[in-house]
Write a protein that holds these residues in place. Structure first.
Motif, PDB file in Angstrom:
ATOM      1  N   HIS A 103     -39.109 -94.096 116.516  1.00 49.27           N
ATOM      2  CA  HIS A 103     -40.690 -94.650 115.907  1.00 49.27           C
ATOM      3  C   HIS A 103     -40.422 -96.173 116.407  1.00 49.27           C
ATOM      4  O   HIS A 103     -41.527 -97.067 116.969  1.00 49.27           O
ATOM      5  N   ARG A 104     -39.242 -96.815 115.882  1.00 46.43           N
ATOM      6  CA  ARG A 104     -39.167 -98.258 116.081  1.00 46.43           C
ATOM      7  C   ARG A 104     -39.124 -98.719 117.361  1.00 46.43           C
ATOM      8  O   ARG A 104     -39.558 -99.689 117.839  1.00 46.43           O
ATOM      9  N   LEU A 105     -38.456 -97.876 118.200  1.00 52.38           N
ATOM     10  CA  LEU A 105     -38.246 -98.210 119.692  1.00 52.38           C
ATOM     11  C   LEU A 105     -39.814 -98.201 120.270  1.00 52.38           C
ATOM     12  O   LEU A 105     -40.125 -99.089 121.324  1.00 52.38           O
ATOM     13  N   PHE A 106     -40.662 -97.240 119.907  1.00 52.34           N
ATOM     14  CA  PHE A 106     -42.033 -97.034 120.406  1.00 52.34           C
ATOM     15  C   PHE A 106     -42.868 -98.492 119.928  1.00 52.34           C
ATOM     16  O   PHE A 106     -43.601 -98.886 120.728  1.00 52.34           O
ATOM     17  N   GLU A 107     -42.696 -98.782 118.728  1.00 46.91           N
ATOM     18  CA  GLU A 107     -43.401 -99.924 118.100  1.00 46.91           C
ATOM     19  C   GLU A 107     -43.103-101.188 118.689  1.00 46.91           C
ATOM     20  O   GLU A 107     -43.897-101.985 118.990  1.00 46.91           O
ATOM     21  N   GLU A 108     -41.773-101.516 119.096  1.00 47.16           N
ATOM     22  CA  GLU A 108     -41.417-102.586 119.773  1.00 47.16           C
ATOM     23  C   GLU A 108     -41.691-102.424 121.375  1.00 47.16           C
ATOM     24  O   GLU A 108     -41.212-103.430 122.330  1.00 47.16           O
ATOM     25  N   LYS A 109     -42.159-101.286 122.068  1.00 45.91           N
ATOM     26  CA  LYS A 109     -42.840-101.061 123.114  1.00 45.91           C
ATOM     27  C   LYS A 109     -41.475-101.264 124.308  1.00 45.91           C
ATOM     28  O   LYS A 109     -41.628-101.370 125.280  1.00 45.91           O
ATOM     29  N   LEU A 110     -40.465-100.426 123.570  1.00 45.46           N
ATOM     30  CA  LEU A 110     -39.274-100.237 124.667  1.00 45.46           C
ATOM     31  C   LEU A 110     -39.298 -98.927 125.235  1.00 45.46           C
ATOM     32  O   LEU A 110     -38.541 -98.585 126.124  1.00 45.46           O
ATOM     33  N   ILE A 111     -39.934 -98.045 124.682  1.00 46.30           N
ATOM     34  CA  ILE A 111     -40.555 -96.699 125.486  1.00 46.30           C
ATOM     35  C   ILE A 111     -41.988 -96.223 125.102  1.00 46.30           C
ATOM     36  O   ILE A 111     -42.461 -96.967 124.236  1.00 46.30           O
ATOM     37  N   THR A 112     -42.326 -95.537 125.852  1.00 51.90           N
ATOM     38  CA  THR A 112     -43.653 -94.952 125.911  1.00 51.90           C
ATOM     39  C   THR A 112     -43.932 -93.993 124.959  1.00 51.90           C
ATOM     40  O   THR A 112     -42.838 -93.464 124.438  1.00 51.90           O
ATOM     41  N   LYS A 113     -45.170 -93.723 124.586  1.00 54.97           N
ATOM     42  CA  LYS A 113     -45.320 -92.759 123.767  1.00 54.97           C
ATOM     43  C   LYS A 113     -45.018 -91.381 124.182  1.00 54.97           C
ATOM     44  O   LYS A 113     -44.360 -90.666 123.343  1.00 54.97           O
ATOM     45  N   ARG A 114     -45.239 -91.096 125.343  1.00 61.53           N
ATOM     46  CA  ARG A 114     -44.519 -89.778 126.058  1.00 61.53           C
ATOM     47  C   ARG A 114     -42.937 -89.727 125.966  1.00 61.53           C
ATOM     48  O   ARG A 114     -42.483 -88.704 125.596  1.00 61.53           O
ATOM     49  N   GLU A 115     -42.476 -90.787 126.065  1.00 60.58           N
ATOM     50  CA  GLU A 115     -40.793 -90.853 126.078  1.00 60.58           C
ATOM     51  C   GLU A 115     -40.447 -90.653 124.699  1.00 60.58           C
ATOM     52  O   GLU A 115     -39.498 -89.987 124.255  1.00 60.58           O
ATOM     53  N   GLY A 116     -41.143 -91.398 123.768  1.00 64.40           N
ATOM     54  CA  GLY A 116     -40.828 -91.095 122.319  1.00 64.40           C
ATOM     55  C   GLY A 116     -40.975 -89.570 121.929  1.00 64.40           C
ATOM     56  O   GLY A 116     -40.068 -89.163 121.100  1.00 64.40           O
ATOM     57  N   ASN A 117     -42.070 -89.002 122.186  1.00 66.98           N
ATOM     58  CA  ASN A 117     -42.167 -87.482 121.934  1.00 66.98           C
ATOM     59  C   ASN A 117     -41.092 -86.843 122.333  1.00 66.98           C
ATOM     60  O   ASN A 117     -40.639 -85.722 121.694  1.00 66.98           O
ATOM     61  N   LEU A 118     -40.980 -86.936 123.673  1.00 64.80           N
ATOM     62  CA  LEU A 118     -39.806 -86.296 124.047  1.00 64.80           C
ATOM     63  C   LEU A 118     -38.340 -86.533 123.553  1.00 64.80           C
ATOM     64  O   LEU A 118     -37.694 -85.395 123.170  1.00 64.80           O
ATOM     65  N   LEU A 119     -38.150 -87.686 123.111  1.00 68.16           N
ATOM     66  CA  LEU A 119     -36.958 -88.022 122.361  1.00 68.16           C
ATOM     67  C   LEU A 119     -36.956 -87.355 121.076  1.00 68.16           C
ATOM     68  O   LEU A 119     -36.051 -86.886 120.288  1.00 68.16           O
ATOM     69  N   LEU A 120     -37.933 -87.435 120.561  1.00 64.94           N
ATOM     70  CA  LEU A 120     -38.322 -86.941 119.026  1.00 64.94           C
ATOM     71  C   LEU A 120     -37.940 -85.440 119.098  1.00 64.94           C
ATOM     72  O   LEU A 120     -37.221 -84.629 118.291  1.00 64.94           O
ATOM     73  N   THR A 121     -38.394 -84.593 120.177  1.00 64.60           N
ATOM     74  CA  THR A 121     -38.146 -83.458 120.229  1.00 64.60           C
ATOM     75  C   THR A 121     -36.575 -82.926 120.469  1.00 64.60           C
ATOM     76  O   THR A 121     -35.967 -81.963 119.886  1.00 64.60           O
ATOM     77  N   ILE A 122     -36.056 -83.747 121.431  1.00 66.71           N
ATOM     78  CA  ILE A 122     -34.494 -83.584 121.717  1.00 66.71           C
ATOM     79  C   ILE A 122     -33.604 -83.586 120.506  1.00 66.71           C
ATOM     80  O   ILE A 122     -32.833 -82.948 120.378  1.00 66.71           O
ATOM     81  N   LEU A 123     -34.060 -85.127 119.747  1.00 66.46           N
ATOM     82  CA  LEU A 123     -33.372 -85.053 118.217  1.00 66.46           C
ATOM     83  C   LEU A 123     -33.760 -84.195 117.146  1.00 66.46           C
ATOM     84  O   LEU A 123     -33.020 -84.335 116.393  1.00 66.46           O
ATOM     85  N   SER A 124     -34.522 -83.324 117.226  1.00 67.50           N
ATOM     86  CA  SER A 124     -35.149 -82.613 116.165  1.00 67.50           C
ATOM     87  C   SER A 124     -33.999 -81.422 115.756  1.00 67.50           C
ATOM     88  O   SER A 124     -32.947 -81.074 116.566  1.00 67.50           O
ATOM     89  N   LYS A 125     -33.976 -81.283 114.306  1.00 67.15           N
ATOM     90  CA  LYS A 125     -33.206 -80.132 113.723  1.00 67.15           C
ATOM     91  C   LYS A 125     -33.597 -78.960 114.457  1.00 67.15           C
ATOM     92  O   LYS A 125     -32.534 -78.300 114.768  1.00 67.15           O
ATOM     93  N   GLN A 126     -34.582 -78.539 114.958  1.00 67.56           N
ATOM     94  CA  GLN A 126     -34.961 -77.229 115.394  1.00 67.56           C
ATOM     95  C   GLN A 126     -34.123 -77.019 116.885  1.00 67.56           C
ATOM     96  O   GLN A 126     -33.462 -76.031 116.953  1.00 67.56           O
ATOM     97  N   ILE A 127     -34.008 -78.033 117.509  1.00 70.00           N
ATOM     98  CA  ILE A 127     -33.205 -78.163 118.777  1.00 70.00           C
ATOM     99  C   ILE A 127     -31.713 -78.103 118.676  1.00 70.00           C
ATOM    100  O   ILE A 127     -30.958 -77.219 118.963  1.00 70.00           O
ATOM    101  N   LEU A 128     -31.353 -79.067 117.847  1.00 68.33           N
ATOM    102  CA  LEU A 128     -29.888 -79.265 117.581  1.00 68.33           C
ATOM    103  C   LEU A 128     -29.437 -78.499 116.527  1.00 68.33           C
ATOM    104  O   LEU A 128     -28.088 -78.415 116.784  1.00 68.33           O
ATOM    105  N   SER A 129     -29.994 -77.654 115.807  1.00 71.04           N
ATOM    106  CA  SER A 129     -29.191 -76.907 114.794  1.00 71.04           C
ATOM    107  C   SER A 129     -28.510 -75.894 115.701  1.00 71.04           C
ATOM    108  O   SER A 129     -27.596 -75.308 114.796  1.00 71.04           O
ATOM    109  N   LYS A 130     -28.739 -75.520 116.665  1.00 73.62           N
ATOM    110  CA  LYS A 130     -27.860 -74.553 117.470  1.00 73.62           C
ATOM    111  C   LYS A 130     -26.585 -75.159 117.463  1.00 73.62           C
ATOM    112  O   LYS A 130     -25.607 -74.280 117.716  1.00 73.62           O
TER     113      LYS A 130
END
Length: 155
Positions: A103-130
């Motif tokens: 979220h901070r990377l997005f606020e600082e305009k270092l990533i786009t909203k789309r990139e942020g949403n993709l990263l949030l998915t990749i880092l999520s417990k749902q994905i990484l709990s495997k």
């Protein structure tokens, strides 16, 4: 964002002040009275929503003349900022802190909203709990992203 509960209202109130000024100084009991809640709820909001990962420095002094001072951290340069964020964690990071960094990377305009949403998915417990080392994998991915963003700035 539409505030839904007292914590959201407190957060929105403090962020509104921080939009107008670089720093806010509050007293827990006065804030608790203002929002008709217990002082520990003010602590909860400060401790979970105004962290260094989210771009805030918090200083507090307890006692009769006590206060809580919240300041938005100013970013001096993109490279320095990415380096500092990369040093916030070592080999492990939990989902909440990982998401706060994205979220901070997005606020600082270092990533786009789309990139942020993709990263949030990749880092999520749902994905990484495997993975048996979920927090280590998350930290490794996040370190890689931060290093790549830093590398792109130099090109």
């Amino acid at each position: 964002m539409n505030p839904r509960n007292t914590s959201d209202l407190i957060e929105a109130y403090l962020k509104k002040i921080l939009e107008e000024r670089s720093m806010v100084e509050i007293r827990r009991t006065e804030m608790a009275d203002l929002f008709n809640c217990v002082p520990s709820q003010i602590n909860y909001v400060i401790n979970t929503r105004f962290t260094i990962q989210r771009g805030y420095a918090v200083e507090s002094k307890r006692g009769g003349g006590g206060y809580i001072r919240i300041e938005k951290v100013q970013v001096s340069s993109r490279h320095q900022f990415l380096k500092q964020v990369n040093q916030l964690f070592e080999n492990e990071i939990d989902e909440r802190d990982g998401h706060a960094i994205i979220h901070r990377l997005f606020e600082e305009k270092l990533i786009t909203k789309r990139e942020g949403n993709l990263l949030l998915t990749i880092l999520s417990k749902q994905i990484l709990s495997k993975s048996k080392d979920e927090s280590k994998v998350r930290a490794s991915i996040l370190h890689g992203v931060l290093e790549r963003l830093s590398y792109e700035e130099k090109e």
